[in-house]
Motif scaffolding. Structure first.
Motif, PDB file in Angstrom:
ATOM      1  N   PHE A 151       0.858  -1.199   0.000  1.00  0.00           N
ATOM      2  CA  PHE A 151       0.000   0.000   0.000  1.00  0.00           C
ATOM      3  C   PHE A 151       0.891   1.245   0.000  1.00  0.00           C
ATOM      4  CE2 PHE A 151      -1.908   3.150   3.045  1.00  0.00           C
ATOM      5  CZ  PHE A 151      -2.828   3.696   2.165  1.00  0.00           C
ATOM      6  N   LEU A 152       1.891   1.273   0.888  1.00  0.00           N
ATOM      7  CA  LEU A 152       2.806   2.415   0.963  1.00  0.00           C
ATOM      8  C   LEU A 152       3.647   2.533  -0.302  1.00  0.00           C
ATOM      9  CD1 LEU A 152       4.175   2.120   4.611  1.00  0.00           C
ATOM     10  CD2 LEU A 152       2.553   3.805   3.754  1.00  0.00           C
ATOM     11  N   PHE A 153       4.098   1.380  -0.800  1.00  0.00           N
ATOM     12  CA  PHE A 153       4.947   1.391  -1.993  1.00  0.00           C
ATOM     13  C   PHE A 153       4.185   1.986  -3.179  1.00  0.00           C
ATOM     14  CE2 PHE A 153       6.200  -0.504  -6.004  1.00  0.00           C
ATOM     15  CZ  PHE A 153       7.560  -0.256  -6.035  1.00  0.00           C
ATOM     16  N   HIS A 154       2.980   1.480  -3.429  1.00  0.00           N
ATOM     17  CA  HIS A 154       2.225   1.957  -4.597  1.00  0.00           C
ATOM     18  C   HIS A 154       1.764   3.403  -4.426  1.00  0.00           C
ATOM     19  CE1 HIS A 154       2.240  -1.638  -7.076  1.00  0.00           C
ATOM     20  NE2 HIS A 154       2.128  -2.336  -5.965  1.00  0.00           N
ATOM     21  N   LEU A 155       1.482   3.796  -3.189  1.00  0.00           N
ATOM     22  CA  LEU A 155       1.117   5.191  -2.914  1.00  0.00           C
ATOM     23  C   LEU A 155       2.303   6.105  -3.218  1.00  0.00           C
ATOM     24  CD1 LEU A 155      -1.472   6.485  -1.832  1.00  0.00           C
ATOM     25  CD2 LEU A 155      -0.512   6.365   0.467  1.00  0.00           C
TER      26      LEU A 155
END
Ligand code: ZN
Ligand code: ZN
Length: 288
Positions: A151-155
């Protein structure tokens, strides 16, 4: 707790139930509104002016892939419980030979597995607890850390792509100046001096959009840096320098992300069973 929660911890500890009732819905609205805003600005205002034909189509495919991963991992993170109660009943008590490794939770009044910690906001013990995240409205632990990390990576990835696209747009529309310094003076004039600079509406929109992308990228970016370190060391947020569970990068990836390791970046729908239920932890010296 994460750095945002550190700031809020005083309120969270004073009245956890009220904190959860107020902060979780607000955080959910904040995340959803942010995603809708950035997606709309990028895909309907900026991208059509930067990419044409096949390039624009490929940009849409990339945007759908990233948005699927942001929303999917965010939802999966919330829906996947890492609580000790999520285990089958027989796994919630230690086998006699491992009882000495389990610790007593003073709040739940029962033994909890190694690396588990009690969460005052979730009101239960969490398997391999990392921290409580207000933006996913749940604790990050053994079962859902994979989703949180992606989630953090794609955000962060989405915000970098947005920023690059925005810089290309500014470069094309404003005299080949990559960072368009005029926007800052327009921004200050508009808000501080109450003056109306030339092209104020367009400049203000560009300025606000640019600054929002930049500022929004900082939060997931910092948190992602922590999570990458946690992945590399098989540590947790609260014990980030605890190296006893570090089994090497590839094995750490499987412990946290499951059998498919880093391939789980493709989609939260990709099945990737974890190697164990979160009650038995191999330590570094045992693996050598
Ligand atoms: Zn507990
Ligand atoms: Zn929690």
């Amino acid at each position: 707790m994460c750095y945002v929660n550190d700031f809020c911890s005083y309120f969270a500890k004073r009245s956890p139930t009220k904190f959860v009732q107020i902060v979780h819905p607000l955080s959910t609205i904040f995340v959803l509104a942010g995603i809708v805003y950035f997606f709309s600005v990028q895909m309907f205002f900026i991208a059509p002016k930067v990419y044409k034909g096949m390039g624009y189509m490929l940009y849409w495919i990339l945007a759908i892939f990233i948005t699927h991963n942001i929303l999917g991992n965010w939802l999966a993170c919330y829906r996947t419980s890492s609580s000790v109660e999520s285990l089958p009943k027989e796994a919630q008590v230690p086998v006699p030979e491992e009882e000495h490794l389990w610790r007593f939770c003073d709040t739940c009044k029962k033994l909890m597995p190694p690396r588990s910690w009690h969460c005052g906001l979730c009101k239960c013990c969490i398997l391999r607890r990392d921290h409580h995240c207000i933006f996913t409205s749940t604790c990050i632990g053994h079962n859902n850390q994979r989703y949180f990390l992606w989630f953090l990576f794609h955000l962060s990835f989405a915000l970098v792509v947005s920023l690059v696209t925005f810089c290309i747009y500014l470069n094309r529309t404003h005299c080949n100046t990559l960072l368009y310094p005029e926007m800052y003076s327009h921004f200050l004039l508009y808000f501080i001096c109450d003056a109306q600079p030339d092209k104020s509406k367009e400049s203000l929109f560009e300025t606000v959009a640019y600054l929002l992308i930049f500022l929004a990228g900082l939060m997931p970016g910092f948190m992602l840096a922590y999570q990458i370190q946690i992945l590399c060391l098989n540590a947790t947020y609260n014990q980030i320098y605890e190296l006893v569970y570090d089994l090497g990068f590839l094995r750490n990836c499987k412990v946290i992300m499951g059998q498919r390791g880093l391939w789980t970046f493709i989609s939260p729908l990709l099945k990737s069973p974890l190697p164990h239920d979160g009650t038995k932890w191999e330590m570094k010296k045992e693996s050598n």
